[in-house]
Design a protein around this motif. Structure first.
Motif, mmCIF file in Angstrom:
data_model
loop_
_atom_site.group_PDB
_atom_site.id
_atom_site.type_symbol
_atom_site.label_atom_id
_atom_site.label_comp_id
_atom_site.label_asym_id
_atom_site.label_seq_id
_atom_site.Cartn_x
_atom_site.Cartn_y
_atom_site.Cartn_z
ATOM 1 N N UNK A 17 0.840 -1.189 0.000
ATOM 2 C CA UNK A 17 0.000 0.000 0.000
ATOM 3 C C UNK A 17 0.878 1.244 0.000
ATOM 4 N N UNK A 18 0.565 2.156 -0.889
ATOM 5 C CA UNK A 18 1.243 3.447 -0.910
ATOM 6 C C UNK A 18 0.393 4.441 -0.135
ATOM 7 N N UNK A 19 0.972 5.027 0.897
ATOM 8 C CA UNK A 19 0.248 5.970 1.744
ATOM 9 C C UNK A 19 0.757 7.375 1.454
ATOM 10 N N UNK A 20 -0.031 8.104 0.691
ATOM 11 C CA UNK A 20 0.372 9.464 0.304
ATOM 12 C C UNK A 20 -0.205 10.517 1.234
ATOM 13 N N UNK A 21 -1.098 10.119 2.131
ATOM 14 C CA UNK A 21 -1.684 11.042 3.099
ATOM 15 C C UNK A 21 -1.772 10.340 4.442
ATOM 16 N N UNK A 22 -1.970 11.120 5.483
ATOM 17 C CA UNK A 22 -2.075 10.537 6.813
ATOM 18 C C UNK A 22 -3.291 9.619 6.893
ATOM 19 N N UNK A 23 -3.185 8.616 7.750
ATOM 20 C CA UNK A 23 -4.265 7.649 7.936
ATOM 21 C C UNK A 23 -4.786 7.787 9.360
ATOM 22 N N UNK A 69 7.672 -1.350 6.431
ATOM 23 C CA UNK A 69 7.961 -0.180 5.602
ATOM 24 C C UNK A 69 9.068 -0.537 4.608
ATOM 25 N N UNK A 70 8.781 -0.358 3.326
ATOM 26 C CA UNK A 70 9.787 -0.626 2.299
ATOM 27 C C UNK A 70 10.303 0.658 1.653
ATOM 28 N N UNK A 71 9.625 1.776 1.905
ATOM 29 C CA UNK A 71 10.019 3.044 1.276
ATOM 30 C C UNK A 71 9.410 4.195 2.074
ATOM 31 N N UNK A 127 9.238 -2.586 11.013
ATOM 32 C CA UNK A 127 8.074 -3.474 11.007
ATOM 33 C C UNK A 127 7.307 -3.256 12.300
ATOM 34 N N UNK A 128 5.991 -3.194 12.181
ATOM 35 C CA UNK A 128 5.132 -3.002 13.346
ATOM 36 C C UNK A 128 4.116 -4.142 13.385
ATOM 37 N N UNK A 129 4.104 -4.878 14.478
ATOM 38 C CA UNK A 129 3.153 -5.974 14.660
ATOM 39 C C UNK A 129 2.000 -5.441 15.503
ATOM 40 N N UNK A 130 0.812 -5.350 14.908
ATOM 41 C CA UNK A 130 -0.335 -4.735 15.560
ATOM 42 C C UNK A 130 -1.324 -5.827 15.963
ATOM 43 N N UNK A 131 -1.521 -6.038 17.262
ATOM 44 C CA UNK A 131 -2.450 -7.087 17.710
ATOM 45 C C UNK A 131 -3.879 -6.797 17.260
ATOM 46 N N UNK A 132 -4.724 -7.804 17.204
ATOM 47 C CA UNK A 132 -6.126 -7.572 16.861
ATOM 48 C C UNK A 132 -6.791 -6.602 17.828
ATOM 49 N N UNK A 152 5.468 7.121 1.583
ATOM 50 C CA UNK A 152 5.453 5.899 2.386
ATOM 51 C C UNK A 152 4.879 4.725 1.609
ATOM 52 N N UNK A 153 5.630 3.617 1.589
ATOM 53 C CA UNK A 153 5.173 2.365 1.007
ATOM 54 C C UNK A 153 5.232 1.302 2.100
ATOM 55 N N UNK A 154 4.103 0.668 2.343
ATOM 56 C CA UNK A 154 4.003 -0.343 3.401
ATOM 57 C C UNK A 154 3.573 -1.670 2.795
ATOM 58 N N UNK A 155 4.288 -2.738 3.142
ATOM 59 C CA UNK A 155 3.912 -4.087 2.732
ATOM 60 C C UNK A 155 3.210 -4.717 3.926
#
Length: 292
Positions: free
Chosen positions: A14-20, A33-35, A54-59, A71-74
């Motif tokens: 996912x390419x994140x071009x704006x805040x989420x 994060x790859x970029x 890398x961020x591991x986010x629990x359910x 920002x590019x996130x895999x």
């Protein structure tokens, strides 16, 4: 987030071009994060992320992204039923996974991969996201996930020498008392009540909590309440005062003071910043006070 083939694992870029803005999922999410660069925002504050982070986010734990720059996130998504059934053995094998299950409200775990580890991780993610095969094999997909988790775990353990020491199991009295507080954080627990429930003496229970969890029982309860409050502030539209009341803090002013001491913001400001996808300047301090 999962494909129609029914497999409980999926990976996608996912390419994140704006805040989420703040959001949560009922599945395990691992973001690599790859970029680019950004701030990853969660209940424990805002943390800079860059390639290899890398961020591991629990359910069911909210998070957000701010100050995104190219920002590019895999992302890797894992269905909760897979984590709780097929992969339940991982708690004993991977400290990274067991760290997420120390309470009912675990926090995200963060890892910084080396260039070589990043390449290895990306290879496994591409394998999990491969759509060229007519039918993806569940065994193969879970195998790639296990290798990916192992890469993350090795980096996570090496990042802090304290993590190399195996965590001893909780004393049964601590487990019973902690679970009772986690099941009913709004109950007006007293040390005498917890000691009776755990079938032990009050002073001894305090020593056991200090040894196993690093805080006395009532401080653990306060920390738990603060974490539950943070979650409810972001995930519900309940009035602030009602959240405090259901967690055992009838006085709205006292609730606000306790919350600000832990997170550096009043409950209202915390909710506003989280929902707007903004960060704050420091990680929250753990409350050590014994006052409930």
């Amino acid at each position: 987030m999962f494909r129609s083939d029914g497999l409980p694992v999926w990976a996608d870029r996912h390419e994140l071009t704006a805040d989420v803005a703040a959001h949560d999922h009922d599945f395990l999410e691992i973001s690599l994060v790859t970029q680019g660069r950004a701030l990853h925002i969660a209940a424990d504050g805002d943390h800079p992320i860059r390639p290899g982070s890398a961020v591991v986010i629990p359910p069911n734990q909210w998070h957000a992204y701010g100050e995104c720059e190219d920002l590019m996130v895999f992302d890797c998504f894992v269905a909760p039923e897979l984590v709780h059934s097929t992969l339940s053995f991982l708690d004993a094998e991977l400290p990274l996974m067991s760290a997420m299950h120390t309470s009912t409200l675990p926090l995200p775990q963060r890892v910084q991969l080396s260039p070589g580890e990043l390449s290895a991780a990306i290879a496994e993610l591409y394998s999990m996201s491969d759509t060229t095969a007519a039918r993806r094999s569940r065994v193969q997909i879970v195998g790639h996930l296990l290798i990916y988790l192992d890469v993350l775990n090795r980096s996570w353990v090496a990042d802090d020498s304290v993590r190399r020491r195996p965590r001893a199991p909780l004393h049964p009295a601590v487990s019973r008392a902690a679970k009772a507080m986690e099941d009913e954080p709004g109950h007006s627990w007293t040390l005498a009540e917890l000691a009776a429930l755990a079938s032990t003496e009050r002073t001894y229970l305090v020593r056991l909590f200090q040894r196993d969890l690093g805080v006395p029982p009532i401080a653990y309860l306060n920390r738990l309440r603060e974490q539950v409050a943070a979650r409810l502030l972001v995930q519900t539209d309940q009035p602030v005062a009602r959240i405090g009341t259901q967690l055992g803090w009838e006085d709205a002013g006292y609730f606000a003071r306790r919350f600000k001491a832990a997170y550096g913001l009043t409950p209202s400001a915390y909710r506003r910043r989280a929902l707007e996808g903004q960060g704050w300047d420091h990680a929250p301090a753990a409350a050590e006070s014994g006052s409930p």
